[in-house]
Design a protein around this motif. Structure first.
Motif, short mmCIF file in Angstrom:
data_model
loop_
_atom_site.label_atom_id
_atom_site.label_comp_id
_atom_site.label_asym_id
_atom_site.label_seq_id
_atom_site.Cartn_x
_atom_site.Cartn_y
_atom_site.Cartn_z
N THR A 154 0.82 -1.20 0.00
CA THR A 154 0.00 0.00 0.00
C THR A 154 0.86 1.26 0.00
O THR A 154 0.59 2.20 -0.75
CB THR A 154 -0.94 0.00 1.23
OG1 THR A 154 -1.75 -1.18 1.21
CG2 THR A 154 -1.83 1.24 1.23
N VAL A 162 0.80 4.07 -2.90
CA VAL A 162 0.54 5.49 -2.64
C VAL A 162 1.62 6.36 -3.28
O VAL A 162 1.34 7.38 -3.92
CB VAL A 162 0.44 5.76 -1.13
CG1 VAL A 162 0.44 7.25 -0.83
CG2 VAL A 162 -0.82 5.11 -0.55
N GLN A 173 1.25 6.61 -7.05
CA GLN A 173 0.20 7.48 -7.54
C GLN A 173 0.66 8.92 -7.75
O GLN A 173 -0.02 9.72 -8.40
CB GLN A 173 -0.99 7.46 -6.57
CG GLN A 173 -1.82 6.20 -6.67
CD GLN A 173 -2.25 5.93 -8.10
OE1 GLN A 173 -2.98 6.70 -8.70
NE2 GLN A 173 -1.79 4.82 -8.66
N CYS A 182 -1.49 8.95 -10.93
CA CYS A 182 -2.70 9.78 -10.70
C CYS A 182 -3.97 9.12 -11.20
O CYS A 182 -4.80 9.75 -11.87
CB CYS A 182 -2.53 11.16 -11.35
SG CYS A 182 -1.10 12.09 -10.77
N GLU A 206 -9.42 6.57 -9.59
CA GLU A 206 -10.13 5.61 -8.74
C GLU A 206 -9.28 5.10 -7.57
O GLU A 206 -9.77 4.27 -6.77
CB GLU A 206 -10.58 4.38 -9.55
CG GLU A 206 -11.35 4.72 -10.81
CD GLU A 206 -10.43 4.74 -12.02
OE1 GLU A 206 -10.91 4.46 -13.12
OE2 GLU A 206 -9.22 5.03 -11.85
N THR A 253 -8.27 6.42 -4.78
CA THR A 253 -8.81 6.71 -3.45
C THR A 253 -9.93 5.74 -3.10
O THR A 253 -10.02 5.25 -1.97
CB THR A 253 -9.32 8.16 -3.38
OG1 THR A 253 -8.23 9.05 -3.63
CG2 THR A 253 -9.92 8.46 -2.03
N ALA A 254 -10.79 5.45 -4.08
CA ALA A 254 -11.86 4.47 -3.85
C ALA A 254 -11.26 3.10 -3.51
O ALA A 254 -11.77 2.38 -2.64
CB ALA A 254 -12.76 4.37 -5.08
N THR A 258 -8.39 2.41 -2.04
CA THR A 258 -7.86 2.39 -0.67
C THR A 258 -8.96 2.54 0.37
O THR A 258 -8.78 2.13 1.53
CB THR A 258 -6.81 3.50 -0.48
OG1 THR A 258 -7.36 4.76 -0.85
CG2 THR A 258 -5.58 3.22 -1.34
N ASP A 259 -10.10 3.11 0.00
CA ASP A 259 -11.24 3.17 0.91
C ASP A 259 -11.92 1.81 1.06
O ASP A 259 -12.39 1.43 2.14
CB ASP A 259 -12.26 4.20 0.42
CG ASP A 259 -11.79 5.63 0.61
OD1 ASP A 259 -10.83 5.83 1.38
OD2 ASP A 259 -12.37 6.53 -0.01
#
Length: 345
Positions: A236, A240, A243, A247, A250, A252-253, A255-256
């Motif tokens: 992870t 990060v 990114q 960039c 999606e 953020t989605a 990792t959520d």
């Protein structure tokens, strides 16, 4: 009788070769080698079931520049075959010659799954087979880097290694095998291929070097202790950082979703659009967590590809989706994709 034995003196000889693919990286960044020199390195996430196959027909007595490849756009594999012919002919004390290379396989192009390296390694192995010789992994790695400037460690065995992709050498063997993982695969950015040469240059300073060396230490510990959760944390953290260049909207989605479904982390291809949510197969309710993950990804508009395991013991239980059908993958980074390929990469 090997493939290289077919035909008499001066007759066509053929050989075959194959190579696997991967599912992006668990870690990629800048590291120190044994001499303290800074160099780029990566640790790939192996994935069985997809790969490249090659058949090389060599024609003794023809000029070495008379070498053709099918499909015709596989320029890196063509360069690799040319280099391999020279190397194998030298080893056998024969003049290099021309021939024909044919490639097939099911790895999607441009998603960061090692499609070009798989082609290159399969081509080199097919050429070597046509000469009745065997090339060691370090030689194949050297030829692969010369053919495509950087390569993945698909010529090695399944041991997790930190690999200097631009130099074709192993920086560190991290251990005998990865901890068991179940990966729910997906693709980001509408599965658009990533042109790695068009990405902005990422300057790595001493702060970055220390961060990546720390992740390397943690990954070494995760492999040694079979710590799935620690491995997920490393992947992870590397994703990060990746990114900053990729960039993907999606991400953020992604990792959520991971903590909501009890995942240990996420991983991405640092040079592509493929990604995965990482699950511990030993944790309770694996099937429920996989199903929850798939639903959450789809509800966020993220195409789900394949669920697979890093260990044979759990592969049959967890692999989802229809069996992949063989055949040539779409040629070129902008070639049209058949939708049937996405449900089961």
């Amino acid at each position: 009788m090997s493939a290289a034995d077919h035909g008499g003196s001066g007759a066509e000889r053929f050989g075959t070769g194959s190579a696997s693919s991967h599912h992006g990286e668990l870690l990629q960044g800048v590291f120190r080698d044994a001499a303290g020199r800074r160099c780029a390195g990566l640790v790939t996430l192996p994935m069985a079931g997809l790969g490249s196959r090659a058949r090389f027909t060599r024609r003794p007595g023809t000029p070495p520049e008379r070498l053709t490849v099918r499909p015709a756009d596989r320029a890196k594999a063509e360069r690799a075959a040319t280099l391999a012919v020279r190397e194998c002919a030298r080893r056998r004390g024969e003049p290099p010659c021309g021939g024909e290379l044919r490639l097939a396989g099911g790895i999607p192009v441009g998603l960061g799954m090692g499609s070009s390296t798989s082609d290159v390694i399969a081509a080199v192995r097919a050429v070597a087979d046509s000469y009745g010789t065997w090339l060691p992994p370090d030689t194949i790695a050297t030829l692969a880097v010369r053919a495509e400037l950087a390569c993945d460690p698909l010529m090695l065995d399944a041991r997790p290694v930190l690999f200097a992709q631009r130099e074709g050498r192993v920086l560190e063997v991290l251990g005998p095998r990865l901890p068991p993982l179940v990966v729910v695969g997906c693709v980001l950015n509408n599965a658009e291929p990533v042109d790695t040469l068009a990405l902005p240059a990422c300057a790595q300073d001493d702060t970055d070097l220390r961060a990546y060396e720390s992740l390397r230490t943690l990954l070494r510990r995760a492999v040694a202790t079979r710590d799935v959760r620690l491995l997920g944390e490393v992947a992870t953290a590397s994703a990060v950082r990746g990114q900053e260049r990729l960039c993907h909207p999606e991400f953020t989605a992604l990792t959520d979703i991971a903590p909501r479904v009890g995942a240990v982390g996420v991983q991405i291809a640092h040079s592509g659009a493929v990604a995965g949510i990482l699950l511990d197969p030993a944790a309770p309710g694996l099937r429920h967590r996989i199903d929850s993950c798939v639903r959450a990804l789809r509800s966020n508009g993220i195409p789900v590809t394949r669920t697979f395991a890093t260990t044979p013991a759990t592969t049959k239980e967890t692999q989802r989706g229809p069996a992949h059908r063989g055949g040539d993958r779409p040629a070129g980074p902008r070639a049209p994709r058949r939708s049937a390929h996405l449900p089961a990469l």
